[in-house]
Design a protein around this motif. Structure first.
Motif, PDB file in Angstrom:
ATOM      1  N   VAL A 180     -15.214   8.873 -19.854  1.00 57.89           N
ATOM      2  CA  VAL A 180     -15.729   8.039 -18.772  1.00 57.89           C
ATOM      3  C   VAL A 180     -15.059   6.673 -18.762  1.00 57.89           C
ATOM      4  CG1 VAL A 180     -17.767   6.800 -17.956  1.00 57.89           C
ATOM      5  CG2 VAL A 180     -17.943   9.196 -18.593  1.00 57.89           C
ATOM      6  N   GLN A 181     -14.981   6.024 -19.929  1.00 58.17           N
ATOM      7  CA  GLN A 181     -14.447   4.671 -19.977  1.00 58.17           C
ATOM      8  C   GLN A 181     -12.941   4.626 -19.799  1.00 58.17           C
ATOM      9  OE1 GLN A 181     -15.977   6.259 -22.390  1.00 58.17           O
ATOM     10  NE2 GLN A 181     -14.887   6.114 -24.349  1.00 58.17           N
ATOM     11  N   GLN A 182     -12.274   5.793 -19.860  1.00 60.03           N
ATOM     12  CA  GLN A 182     -10.821   5.828 -19.717  1.00 60.03           C
ATOM     13  C   GLN A 182     -10.390   6.097 -18.279  1.00 60.03           C
ATOM     14  OE1 GLN A 182     -10.128   9.020 -22.586  1.00 60.03           O
ATOM     15  NE2 GLN A 182      -9.194   7.565 -23.996  1.00 60.03           N
ATOM     16  N   TYR A 183     -11.268   6.706 -17.477  1.00 61.88           N
ATOM     17  CA  TYR A 183     -10.853   7.142 -16.145  1.00 61.88           C
ATOM     18  C   TYR A 183     -10.650   5.951 -15.217  1.00 61.88           C
ATOM     19  CZ  TYR A 183     -10.371  10.090 -12.068  1.00 61.88           C
ATOM     20  OH  TYR A 183      -9.870  10.716 -10.965  1.00 61.88           O
ATOM     21  N   ASP A 184      -9.532   5.953 -14.528  1.00 60.82           N
ATOM     22  CA  ASP A 184      -9.199   4.872 -13.600  1.00 60.82           C
ATOM     23  C   ASP A 184      -8.575   5.508 -12.364  1.00 60.82           C
ATOM     24  OD1 ASP A 184      -8.276   2.708 -12.190  1.00 60.82           O
ATOM     25  OD2 ASP A 184      -7.538   1.629 -13.929  1.00 60.82           O
ATOM     26  N   PHE A 185      -9.351   5.581 -11.277  1.00 57.29           N
ATOM     27  CA  PHE A 185      -8.847   6.249 -10.071  1.00 57.29           C
ATOM     28  C   PHE A 185      -7.627   5.537  -9.510  1.00 57.29           C
ATOM     29  CE2 PHE A 185      -8.606   6.874  -5.502  1.00 57.29           C
ATOM     30  CZ  PHE A 185      -8.631   8.252  -5.409  1.00 57.29           C
ATOM     31  N   SER A 186      -7.578   4.209  -9.601  1.00 55.62           N
ATOM     32  CA  SER A 186      -6.448   3.470  -9.042  1.00 55.62           C
ATOM     33  C   SER A 186      -5.150   3.858  -9.748  1.00 55.62           C
ATOM     34  CB  SER A 186      -6.688   1.959  -9.143  1.00 55.62           C
ATOM     35  OG  SER A 186      -6.807   1.562 -10.490  1.00 55.62           O
ATOM     36  N   LYS A 187      -5.207   4.047 -11.076  1.00 54.53           N
ATOM     37  CA  LYS A 187      -4.002   4.474 -11.806  1.00 54.53           C
ATOM     38  C   LYS A 187      -3.621   5.901 -11.419  1.00 54.53           C
ATOM     39  CE  LYS A 187      -4.577   1.481 -15.845  1.00 54.53           C
ATOM     40  NZ  LYS A 187      -4.779   1.433 -17.311  1.00 54.53           N
ATOM     41  N   MET A 188      -4.640   6.757 -11.264  1.00 54.22           N
ATOM     42  CA  MET A 188      -4.359   8.127 -10.837  1.00 54.22           C
ATOM     43  C   MET A 188      -3.709   8.142  -9.453  1.00 54.22           C
ATOM     44  SD  MET A 188      -5.201  10.974  -9.015  1.00 54.22           S
ATOM     45  CE  MET A 188      -6.735  10.488  -8.268  1.00 54.22           C
ATOM     46  N   ALA A 189      -4.185   7.269  -8.536  1.00 54.48           N
ATOM     47  CA  ALA A 189      -3.601   7.187  -7.195  1.00 54.48           C
ATOM     48  C   ALA A 189      -2.158   6.706  -7.263  1.00 54.48           C
ATOM     49  CB  ALA A 189      -4.437   6.256  -6.318  1.00 54.48           C
ATOM     50  N   ILE A 190      -1.870   5.780  -8.188  1.00 61.71           N
ATOM     51  CA  ILE A 190      -0.491   5.298  -8.355  1.00 61.71           C
ATOM     52  C   ILE A 190       0.409   6.437  -8.821  1.00 61.71           C
ATOM     53  CG2 ILE A 190       0.976   3.796  -9.765  1.00 61.71           C
ATOM     54  CD1 ILE A 190      -1.311   1.754  -9.715  1.00 61.71           C
ATOM     55  N   THR A 210       0.823  -1.216   0.000  1.00 61.24           N
ATOM     56  CA  THR A 210       0.000   0.000   0.000  1.00 61.24           C
ATOM     57  C   THR A 210       0.852   1.260   0.000  1.00 61.24           C
ATOM     58  OG1 THR A 210      -0.144   0.158   2.427  1.00 61.24           O
ATOM     59  CG2 THR A 210      -1.753  -1.236   1.312  1.00 61.24           C
ATOM     60  N   ARG A 211       2.144   1.133   0.255  1.00 63.09           N
ATOM     61  CA  ARG A 211       3.007   2.311   0.383  1.00 63.09           C
ATOM     62  C   ARG A 211       3.670   2.640  -0.945  1.00 63.09           C
ATOM     63  NH1 ARG A 211       3.577   3.904   5.595  1.00 63.09           N
ATOM     64  NH2 ARG A 211       3.984   5.851   4.486  1.00 63.09           N
ATOM     65  N   ARG A 212       2.842   3.008  -1.900  1.00 64.87           N
ATOM     66  CA  ARG A 212       3.319   3.285  -3.246  1.00 64.87           C
ATOM     67  C   ARG A 212       4.243   4.496  -3.302  1.00 64.87           C
ATOM     68  NH1 ARG A 212       0.446   0.438  -7.060  1.00 64.87           N
ATOM     69  NH2 ARG A 212      -1.429  -0.621  -6.306  1.00 64.87           N
ATOM     70  N   GLU A 213       4.119   5.386  -2.314  1.00 65.66           N
ATOM     71  CA  GLU A 213       4.962   6.577  -2.321  1.00 65.66           C
ATOM     72  C   GLU A 213       6.381   6.272  -1.864  1.00 65.66           C
ATOM     73  OE1 GLU A 213       4.089   6.434   2.029  1.00 65.66           O
ATOM     74  OE2 GLU A 213       3.287   5.624   0.168  1.00 65.66           O
ATOM     75  N   LEU A 214       6.610   5.061  -1.337  1.00 63.56           N
ATOM     76  CA  LEU A 214       7.930   4.714  -0.813  1.00 63.56           C
ATOM     77  C   LEU A 214       8.751   3.858  -1.766  1.00 63.56           C
ATOM     78  CD1 LEU A 214       7.212   3.843   2.951  1.00 63.56           C
ATOM     79  CD2 LEU A 214       8.192   5.943   2.015  1.00 63.56           C
ATOM     80  N   PHE A 215       8.097   2.931  -2.463  1.00 63.17           N
ATOM     81  CA  PHE A 215       8.825   1.908  -3.187  1.00 63.17           C
ATOM     82  C   PHE A 215       8.576   1.991  -4.689  1.00 63.17           C
ATOM     83  CE2 PHE A 215       7.686   0.124   1.025  1.00 63.17           C
ATOM     84  CZ  PHE A 215       8.965   0.085   1.562  1.00 63.17           C
ATOM     85  N   LEU A 242       8.491  12.670   0.232  1.00 64.13           N
ATOM     86  CA  LEU A 242       7.609  13.209   1.261  1.00 64.13           C
ATOM     87  C   LEU A 242       7.196  12.112   2.232  1.00 64.13           C
ATOM     88  CD1 LEU A 242       5.345  15.430  -1.000  1.00 64.13           C
ATOM     89  CD2 LEU A 242       7.260  16.166   0.415  1.00 64.13           C
ATOM     90  N   GLN A 243       7.188  12.437   3.507  1.00 60.06           N
ATOM     91  CA  GLN A 243       6.715  11.515   4.534  1.00 60.06           C
ATOM     92  C   GLN A 243       5.190  11.564   4.558  1.00 60.06           C
ATOM     93  OE1 GLN A 243       8.410   9.435   6.508  1.00 60.06           O
ATOM     94  NE2 GLN A 243      10.436   9.990   5.759  1.00 60.06           N
ATOM     95  N   VAL A 244       4.564  10.443   4.192  1.00 63.69           N
ATOM     96  CA  VAL A 244       3.120  10.397   4.035  1.00 63.69           C
ATOM     97  C   VAL A 244       2.528   9.444   5.071  1.00 63.69           C
ATOM     98  CG1 VAL A 244       1.230   9.896   2.439  1.00 63.69           C
ATOM     99  CG2 VAL A 244       3.387  10.827   1.571  1.00 63.69           C
ATOM    100  N   PRO A 245       1.440   9.834   5.764  1.00 62.36           N
ATOM    101  CA  PRO A 245       0.810   8.913   6.720  1.00 62.36           C
ATOM    102  C   PRO A 245       0.370   7.627   6.024  1.00 62.36           C
ATOM    103  CG  PRO A 245      -0.108  11.140   6.913  1.00 62.36           C
ATOM    104  CD  PRO A 245       0.745  11.128   5.689  1.00 62.36           C
ATOM    105  N   GLY A 246       0.641   6.491   6.664  1.00 58.35           N
ATOM    106  CA  GLY A 246       0.261   5.215   6.087  1.00 58.35           C
ATOM    107  C   GLY A 246      -1.234   5.097   5.858  1.00 58.35           C
ATOM    108  N   GLU A 247      -2.047   5.718   6.732  1.00 59.74           N
ATOM    109  CA  GLU A 247      -3.498   5.618   6.582  1.00 59.74           C
ATOM    110  C   GLU A 247      -3.974   6.282   5.291  1.00 59.74           C
ATOM    111  OE1 GLU A 247      -4.333   9.407   9.559  1.00 59.74           O
ATOM    112  OE2 GLU A 247      -5.554   7.614   9.737  1.00 59.74           O
ATOM    113  N   LEU A 248      -3.270   7.343   4.848  1.00 56.86           N
ATOM    114  CA  LEU A 248      -3.648   7.989   3.593  1.00 56.86           C
ATOM    115  C   LEU A 248      -3.437   7.043   2.424  1.00 56.86           C
ATOM    116  CD1 LEU A 248      -4.378  10.283   1.691  1.00 56.86           C
ATOM    117  CD2 LEU A 248      -2.027  11.133   1.906  1.00 56.86           C
ATOM    118  N   MET A 249      -2.284   6.362   2.392  1.00 56.42           N
ATOM    119  CA  MET A 249      -2.003   5.466   1.278  1.00 56.42           C
ATOM    120  C   MET A 249      -2.941   4.259   1.299  1.00 56.42           C
ATOM    121  SD  MET A 249       0.103   7.417   0.025  1.00 56.42           S
ATOM    122  CE  MET A 249       0.186   6.452  -1.475  1.00 56.42           C
TER     123      MET A 249
END
Length: 553
Positions: A364-374, A73-78, A385-392
């Motif tokens: 509409v058919q192109q939007y993917d929130f999971s990819k945007m979050a990545i 879940t810690r995509r911002e780290l690795f 940046l030090q990010v709270p684990g609960e946010l990720m």
């Protein structure tokens, strides 16, 4: 101690087997009895380093598998390649023979043989921490019995000690890796997995979500049977259904997958944004569609809690993402403790704006929130940046829910669906009765602080008169200070009275739905009186200040 050393040796053997001999040599210097192979590993010569990390973790057992799943879940780290492999970690292990599970039943649930008519010897599911067997209670109720594997708590405690010592060793031997906060990650993980070992907490989580979901039709949460449950045994209603991602089977039962997607999304939005307590592992195996079309939630070992203040911040962040509002996102990040250095803030703002702008233009058919979050995670990692684990974890949960909804309904658009929800939630934050109570509490606190000022000044003057503080002043300065304090006290009293009138009028307006005659007119009169007093106070204060300034010149 002996068990710990034996486990260290097992870990070293597995790491060496998969080509991490150099790592073993760094972390286990002088470990006896091991011929360290420093190459790529004989059993996986053609695999990437990230694939070999995943294989090593799977072989290391349940504690390390769970830890790897948390790290995914810690995509911002690795790096994305490592996150991809960690996301593939499988928590499937061979089932234990039923006599071994019977020993746990005998130890923790005496008399279970009288309480059950039957428990199937073969499990319907087997994971690293537990097995689930189908059973029938004495009254004929069909149940699922979740039984903890014997001795697993001792294995996990030993592994947690080893993980903790490894994290400390990494920070000493490999200082460049301190940015990942290894000891903090292990400490957070230890608290979580210990909670998962307590099946009583699992059952309480299920009951809480069951209560919260009661007002949403078509949502099913299994009922817990506490009389045949314990810390290591959890008995619940048996629920039959198909996985939520099995679109063909859902349609074969005569149900519209789009309706299932809409209902599941609404359930998660309520859990996250309104209840502040949500199911933290929404993979398709934990979400079943029943024959009658109900959506059932399973496995409540991992649930997340969001305090009201945290919820408000997350809502602002999601609203900023959905509305392509960079400043709202940065403000929410700051409230979460994610602070960008002054040197990087403009570059960070540009990268974030480009990301949000790109996704705002998607069909509409192109939007993917999971990819945007990545991609958002990669921006955070870029600026270290030090990010709270609960946010990720929250972003991952929302991303997983979005992926499932998109699989069920290809026309599902995350931003279009969530924007009206966020608008309603923002209104709730600022214009609800609870919001008014918070503002009243804040206002009363501010007034109390102001009213303490004269006492504080009096205390300071007393210290001066007693010689405890020496200040050189002249007589007219003291008189001027006294007049200033008198004027300030008068203004505070006027402000307090005005605020009380406004608050009282607001409460009367909120009560207008109680069919009290003419209450709204009384409230409007109160508002008018408050405005009149406020204007008079401002004019009077201005005149008095001018006269005082002329007198003391």
């Amino acid at each position: 101690m002996l068990a710990g050393m034996k486990r260290y040796a097992q870990i070293a053997d597995i790491l060496v087997k998969h080509g991490f001999g150099i790592v073993v040599d760094e972390l286990f210097p002088g470990l006896p009895g091991h011929n360290l192979k420093l190459g790529r590993g004989e059993e996986s010569p053609s695999l990437s380093v990230y694939e070999r990390i995943r294989l090593s973790i799977e072989e290391l057992g349940p504690t390390f598998i769970k830890f790897g799943q948390i790290l995914s879940t810690r995509r911002e780290l690795f790096p994305p390649e490592l996150i991809h492999e960690l996301s593939r970690l499988q928590d499937q292990v061979p089932a234990l023979p039923f006599p071994e599970m019977e020993a746990v039943l005998d130890e923790t649930l005496p008399g279970w043989r009288e309480a059950f008519l039957h428990i199937a010897p073969y499990p319907v599911a087997a994971a690293s921490l537990s097995q689930v067997h189908r059973g029938v209670l004495a009254d004929g109720t069909q149940v699922a019995v979740k039984i903890q594997r014997p001795g697993i708590d001792e294995v996990i405690e030993t592994d947690l000690l080893i993980l903790s010592s490894l994290a400390e060793r990494i920070e000493v031997v490999l200082p460049d890796y301190r940015v990942f906060n290894p000891t903090g990650l292990v400490r957070e993980f230890a608290g979580q997995i210990r909670k998962e070992l307590d099946f009583t907490r699992d059952g309480k989580n299920a009951e809480r979500i069951r209560r919260n979901m009661a007002e949403i039709g078509g949502i099913r949460v299994p009922r817990i049977h506490w009389n045949v449950s314990s810390r290591r045994i959890l008995t619940m209603d048996y629920i039959e259904g198909v996985r939520i991602d099995d679109v063909e089977s859902i349609m074969g039962m005569g149900h519209d997958p789009a309706n299932i997607a809409e209902r599941g999304f609404a359930a998660y939005i309520k859990q996250i944004a309104i209840d502040g307590f949500f199911h933290g592992d929404p993979h398709p195996g934990n979400l079943l569609v029943m024959a009658n079309g109900d959506l059932a939630f399973l496995d409540f070992g991992f649930c997340m809690v969001l305090r009201p203040q945290r919820r408000e911040t997350f809502i602002r962040l999601l609203a900023g993402i959905a509305g392509t509002d960079v400043e709202a996102c940065i403000s929410a990040f700051a409230d979460l403790g994610v602070r960008v250095s002054d040197e990087d803030i403009e570059l960070f703002r540009d990268d974030l704006y480009i990301l949000l702008l790109d996704y705002s233009d998607y069909e509409v058919q192109q939007y993917d929130f999971s990819k945007m979050a990545i991609e958002l995670s990669e921006i955070l990692r870029k600026y270290q940046l030090q990010v709270p684990g609960e946010l990720m974890r929250l972003l991952k949960v929302i991303g997983m829910v979005g992926e499932i909804a998109l699989a069920l309904d290809p026309s599902f658009c995350f931003t279009e669906r969530i924007r009206p929800c966020l608008d309603e939630l923002v209104k709730e934050q600022y214009f609800s009765y609870d919001a008014l109570k918070r503002e009243i509490s804040t206002g009363v606190g501010s007034i109390r602080t102001l009213l303490r000022i004269p006492d504080q000044v009096t205390s300071a003057l007393k210290k001066v008169s007693e010689g405890k503080v020496r200040i050189d002043v002249v007589a007219h300065d003291i008189r001027r200070l006294q007049e200033t304090l008198d004027r300030s006290t008068d203004r505070i009293m006027v402000g307090l009275i005005t605020s009380s009138v406004v608050i009282g009028s607001s409460l009367l307006l909120l009560a207008s739905g109680l069919n009290i005659p003419n209450v709204q007119y009384i409230a409007l009169f109160g508002y008018g009186a408050a405005v009149f007093v406020g204007i008079y106070a401002i004019i009077h204060a201005f005149r008095v200040s001018r006269r005082a300034d002329l007198r003391w010149r």
